[in-house]
Design an enzyme around this catalytic site. Sequence first.
Site, PDB file in Angstrom:
ATOM      1  N   ASN A  98       0.860  -1.186   0.000  1.00  0.00           N
ATOM      2  CA  ASN A  98       0.000   0.000   0.000  1.00  0.00           C
ATOM      3  C   ASN A  98       0.888   1.225   0.000  1.00  0.00           C
ATOM      4  O   ASN A  98       1.918   1.244   0.670  1.00  0.00           O
ATOM      5  CB  ASN A  98      -0.880   0.052   1.252  1.00  0.00           C
ATOM      6  CG  ASN A  98      -1.998  -0.956   1.219  1.00  0.00           C
ATOM      7  OD1 ASN A  98      -2.229  -1.638   0.223  1.00  0.00           O
ATOM      8  ND2 ASN A  98      -2.708  -1.067   2.329  1.00  0.00           N
ATOM      9  N   GLY A  99       0.460   2.280  -0.683  1.00  0.00           N
ATOM     10  CA  GLY A  99       1.230   3.522  -0.657  1.00  0.00           C
ATOM     11  C   GLY A  99       1.899   3.805  -1.984  1.00  0.00           C
ATOM     12  O   GLY A  99       1.548   3.238  -3.029  1.00  0.00           O
ATOM     13  N   HIS A 508     -10.380  46.034   9.341  1.00  0.00           N
ATOM     14  CA  HIS A 508     -11.757  46.382   9.013  1.00  0.00           C
ATOM     15  C   HIS A 508     -12.737  45.833  10.046  1.00  0.00           C
ATOM     16  O   HIS A 508     -13.889  45.526   9.703  1.00  0.00           O
ATOM     17  CB  HIS A 508     -12.104  45.879   7.612  1.00  0.00           C
ATOM     18  CG  HIS A 508     -11.285  46.507   6.536  1.00  0.00           C
ATOM     19  ND1 HIS A 508     -11.586  47.723   5.968  1.00  0.00           N
ATOM     20  CD2 HIS A 508     -10.124  46.103   5.947  1.00  0.00           C
ATOM     21  CE1 HIS A 508     -10.675  48.041   5.071  1.00  0.00           C
ATOM     22  NE2 HIS A 508      -9.772  47.068   5.032  1.00  0.00           N
TER      23      HIS A 508
END
Length: 612
Positions: A98-99, A508
């Site tokens: 995986n990966g 503001h």
Amino acid sequence: MCGIVGGVAERSITSILIEGLKRLEYRGYDSAGLALVSQGQVLRERRVGKVANLDQAVKESNITGSLGIAHTRWATHGKPTENNAHPHISGDVAVVHNGIIENYQELKDDLQALGYVFTSQTDTEVVAHLVNDALKTTPSLLEAVKKVVPKLKGAYALGIVHTSHPDELITVREGSPLVIGVGIGENFISSDQLALLPITNRFIYLEEGDIARLTRNTIEVFVDGKLVERPVKELDATVSNASKGEYKHYMLKEIYEQPEAIQQTISQALDGNTLRADFLKDAVVDFEKIQQVQIIACGTSYHAGMIAKYWFEQLIDLPCQVEIASEFRYRLPVVVGNTLYLCISQSGETADTLAALRDTQKRAAAKGLDISTMAICNVATSSMIRETHHSLLTLAGPEIGVASTKAFTTQLAALMLLVLKIGTVKNTISAEQISTIAAELWHTPKVILDTLQNNNSILRLSELFVEKQHCLFLGRGTQFPIALEGALKLKEISYIHAEGYAAGELKHGPLALVDNDMPVVILAPQDDMLDKLKSNMEEVQARGGELFVFADENSGITSKDRQHVVAVPRISPILAPIVYSVPVQLLSYHVAVLRGTDVDQPRNLAKSVTVE
């Protein structure tokens, strides 16, 4: 999402591997395979499509074995074909992965120079060949893997077997989840403990950098070559509790799942650093004619849409508007032809977003206008997916915590993929730009993984928020929506009043709120707005405000009196929103835990808002 299951036992584990893959099907995948070591050989079956196809093939071949590895794959490097499916074999070595191996091309070139022949387009196959090559100088499979790991760059989890080691399974965790299931006379590995619950409720949670050797009766874990102890944790029998794994809350688990979730989401669109030809191919005709984008979403998904507006306009010169669905549906907006109406929702059932979609479709039909609709969603069976012309799934997997984390970051990843696709169709982005952004996308999971290493530092900072009643989050550019998202997270799970502002708006109005008791969180990536942001920080400090800064490691911003800095790893400014969402998630989580709130189910809120 890719999934790994493996084991070593005295009994045949063929059915265990298959059942484990079936329990990982929720993660999403396009092919599946397994390899068993039996009588001195590797027996392998791989199939494109569902695990059921693999199951049928295994039954027909009747292969069995007591040592094996199995995998479900979402295509990343290379199309979803049988040759690209895992496990991959080199000699007598079999590997599942995986990966992403980020430097695979460099490694592949070196291996081909040594005479290795590649049978797939994947980055994974380099691991099999590297281990096979290392075994030429050592008889130990464990030592061979230890030699290979330092050569790999990226995030990955590995399961490795060899015919000469019929009672040995080697596994590695570096950036991709992996657990060990502890049995009696047998041991297993998996990406998710849910895959192993039918056979054990005792688990070892591997940590980053761990290399483990499993036999039937032993488990050894090594860090930097040294043997270490990892505790065995026994889980409650209920799936709901077990699915939290090693984590106290679902939210924390889902924060840590983000590297893998993002990788899986981008893997459906990218083949190496190029867009896959079949990605959103059915939408090409509509993309060619759209002249603008209207994003409709709520809450966290709205913040994702705000970031996408920057991307659509800056990267591919396509006008984009973003609006809160509950406002859009009631103000009778003008429906414009040749517009892509893009709905974003984790559940795909968000009432206001669905109502806005349906109303827009009706009004367009009444006026005979040609519009396109699309959903970005995490649930493939949802109403939003069914009711739009096109859809793009975020492959985050189930998200249980009410406060969205991995669904948000995968939405961002999916939105970037959509921008690249539309830009390609309309020829408003170059191949070079796509390649650069794609490479950065692949690298993002690793950057998030490194960012998560700041968890303890963020925990210490969170202690300073416990008694606070108000907080400001400030960001500029694409970090402004992350400031909004950070404020939303803090307020919804810790119940601290928090507001997100564009930092340029300080003078503001919001500056009137700043005093000695007002924490101000700053998001400071290394981008063109950094110098202006530093000026905003000075404005806050001049009024006695206390700064909590998540800053690029090269920003030059350092800690000092009433200025606390957490360094964030370098990331491309265009993708910085994905990474900078992670520290604000962790901050909100830890503050909520310290305040004793219900993190996963905060008061008055629901995961899927299906009522107005």
